[in-house]
Design a protein around this motif. Structure first.
Motif, PDB file in Angstrom:
ATOM      1  N   LEU A  83      35.657  37.557  36.699  1.00  0.00           N
ATOM      2  CA  LEU A  83      35.801  36.832  37.973  1.00  0.00           C
ATOM      3  C   LEU A  83      36.618  37.646  38.973  1.00  0.00           C
ATOM      4  N   HIS A  84      37.651  38.306  38.453  1.00  0.00           N
ATOM      5  CA  HIS A  84      38.531  39.058  39.338  1.00  0.00           C
ATOM      6  C   HIS A  84      37.809  40.269  39.934  1.00  0.00           C
ATOM      7  N   THR A  85      37.073  40.988  39.076  1.00  0.00           N
ATOM      8  CA  THR A  85      36.317  42.140  39.567  1.00  0.00           C
ATOM      9  C   THR A  85      35.248  41.681  40.560  1.00  0.00           C
ATOM     10  N   SER A  96      35.409  39.134  42.441  1.00  0.00           N
ATOM     11  CA  SER A  96      36.052  38.732  43.702  1.00  0.00           C
ATOM     12  C   SER A  96      36.338  39.953  44.588  1.00  0.00           C
ATOM     13  N   HIS A  97      36.601  41.119  43.965  1.00  0.00           N
ATOM     14  CA  HIS A  97      36.751  42.345  44.765  1.00  0.00           C
ATOM     15  C   HIS A  97      35.425  42.699  45.444  1.00  0.00           C
ATOM     16  N   ILE A  98      34.329  42.546  44.699  1.00  0.00           N
ATOM     17  CA  ILE A  98      33.009  42.869  45.264  1.00  0.00           C
ATOM     18  C   ILE A  98      32.699  41.924  46.424  1.00  0.00           C
ATOM     19  N   ILE A 117      45.936  50.857  42.794  1.00  0.00           N
ATOM     20  CA  ILE A 117      44.710  50.637  43.557  1.00  0.00           C
ATOM     21  C   ILE A 117      43.545  50.463  42.587  1.00  0.00           C
ATOM     22  N   ILE A 118      42.725  49.440  42.844  1.00  0.00           N
ATOM     23  CA  ILE A 118      41.501  49.263  42.067  1.00  0.00           C
ATOM     24  C   ILE A 118      40.345  49.824  42.893  1.00  0.00           C
ATOM     25  N   ASP A 119      39.639  50.793  42.293  1.00  0.00           N
ATOM     26  CA  ASP A 119      38.577  51.515  42.986  1.00  0.00           C
ATOM     27  C   ASP A 119      37.242  51.182  42.331  1.00  0.00           C
ATOM     28  N   ALA A 123      44.466  47.422  46.845  1.00  0.00           N
ATOM     29  CA  ALA A 123      45.696  47.278  46.075  1.00  0.00           C
ATOM     30  C   ALA A 123      45.641  45.998  45.263  1.00  0.00           C
ATOM     31  N   CYS A 124      45.879  46.106  43.957  1.00  0.00           N
ATOM     32  CA  CYS A 124      45.805  44.904  43.115  1.00  0.00           C
ATOM     33  C   CYS A 124      46.519  45.131  41.790  1.00  0.00           C
ATOM     34  N   GLY A 125      47.188  44.090  41.306  1.00  0.00           N
ATOM     35  CA  GLY A 125      47.910  44.175  40.042  1.00  0.00           C
ATOM     36  C   GLY A 125      47.264  43.400  38.914  1.00  0.00           C
ATOM     37  N   THR A 182      43.888  42.040  36.260  1.00  0.00           N
ATOM     38  CA  THR A 182      43.067  42.647  35.207  1.00  0.00           C
ATOM     39  C   THR A 182      41.616  42.704  35.681  1.00  0.00           C
ATOM     40  N   HIS A 183      40.940  43.817  35.361  1.00  0.00           N
ATOM     41  CA  HIS A 183      39.586  44.066  35.863  1.00  0.00           C
ATOM     42  C   HIS A 183      38.714  44.624  34.756  1.00  0.00           C
ATOM     43  N   LEU A 184      37.416  44.658  35.002  1.00  0.00           N
ATOM     44  CA  LEU A 184      36.471  45.324  34.110  1.00  0.00           C
ATOM     45  C   LEU A 184      36.580  46.831  34.323  1.00  0.00           C
TER      46      LEU A 184
END
Ligand SMILES: [Zn+2]
Length: 237
Positions: free
Chosen positions: A96-98, A100-102, A192-194, A202-204, A206-208
């Motif tokens: 869900l978090h990843t 939400s970035h998309i 940074i999540i790329d 910028a994010c702290g 958890t992601h895929l």
């Protein structure tokens, strides 16, 4: 905030630890792979195996910089323990978090300059993002899940990198939401999540590690919140 253990070792779901402090129903550990939550993301859940048995960990509370693992009953374990992170819950939140970035990147691309005004990722497989978007038709927003699923299907790499915090502050679009950005590390580095070619943010949380690891994404509702804010609710299919 230091760098979390779950940032350094995202695949660590079980490890030994020592109880540093205990009270009925809560402990402080010398190390923990649990993500403490924050920026709208719920904390990890899991279990603590101690001399007296196994107790669920039902949440994390940070009080004056001390991280308490909140337990499912009133035990006060001491000594050596085994920490287990609920991998299913971690995965649901990371998907869900990843996603939400998309979604955030697609909104930003179609409606340049849009700011995120809130975000929440729940443990039940749902979430929401709020955007400052006054002039946009709700149906246009509801249709964005097609674009999110297209990015999921592209199988893009998701990496975390650290950049200088002062450099990040001057890079346009890198910190779209102050509410979800992590504080810099003691060395002044910002995480940074790329998402390859799509988003740098910028994010702290958890992601895929690849967008293809997400289940299909569905926007369930778009609501107007006040004059300017739109709330997009979403879920994993
Ligand atoms: Zn994130």
């Amino acid at each position: 905030m230091a760098v979390y253990l779950c940032h350094e070792q995202p695949d660590l779901y079980e490890h030994d630890a020592t109880v540093l402090a205990a009270a009925p129903g809560r402990v402080v550990l010398d190390r923990s792979a649990f993500h403490p939550g924050g920026g709208g993301q719920v904390s990890d859940l899991g279990w603590l195996e101690h001399a007296g048995g196994v107790v669920p960990v039902v949440g994390i509370e940070s009080i004056d910089g001390t991280v308490w693992h909140v337990l499912g009953d009133d035990v006060a374990p001491t000594g050596a323990v085994v920490v287990r992170v609920d991998a299913d819950q971690r995965s649901r939140v990371a998907q869900l978090h990843t996603d939400s970035h998309i979604l955030n990147a697609l909104v930003f691309e179609q409606f340049p300059g849009t700011l995120v005004t809130g975000a929440q990722i729940n443990s039940d497989g749902t979430g929401r993002m709020d955007f400052d978007l006054s002039e946009v038709d709700n149906d246009a927003l509801r249709a964005l899940d097609g674009g999110v699923n297209a990015v999921i299907n592209q199988g893009l790499d998701v990496r975390s990198v650290y950049v200088d915090a002062t450099e990040a502050a001057t890079t346009k679009g890198l910190v779209r939401s102050l509410s979800v950005a992590p504080p810099p590390t003691p060395e002044g580095r910002l995480r940074i999540i790329d998402i390859q070619g799509i988003d740098r943010q910028a994010c702290g949380g958890t992601h895929l590690s690849n967008t293809a690891q997400s289940a299909p994404f569905r926007i369930t509702k778009v609501e107007s919140k006040g004059k300017r804010n739109r709330r997009i609710r979403f879920a994993l299919d």
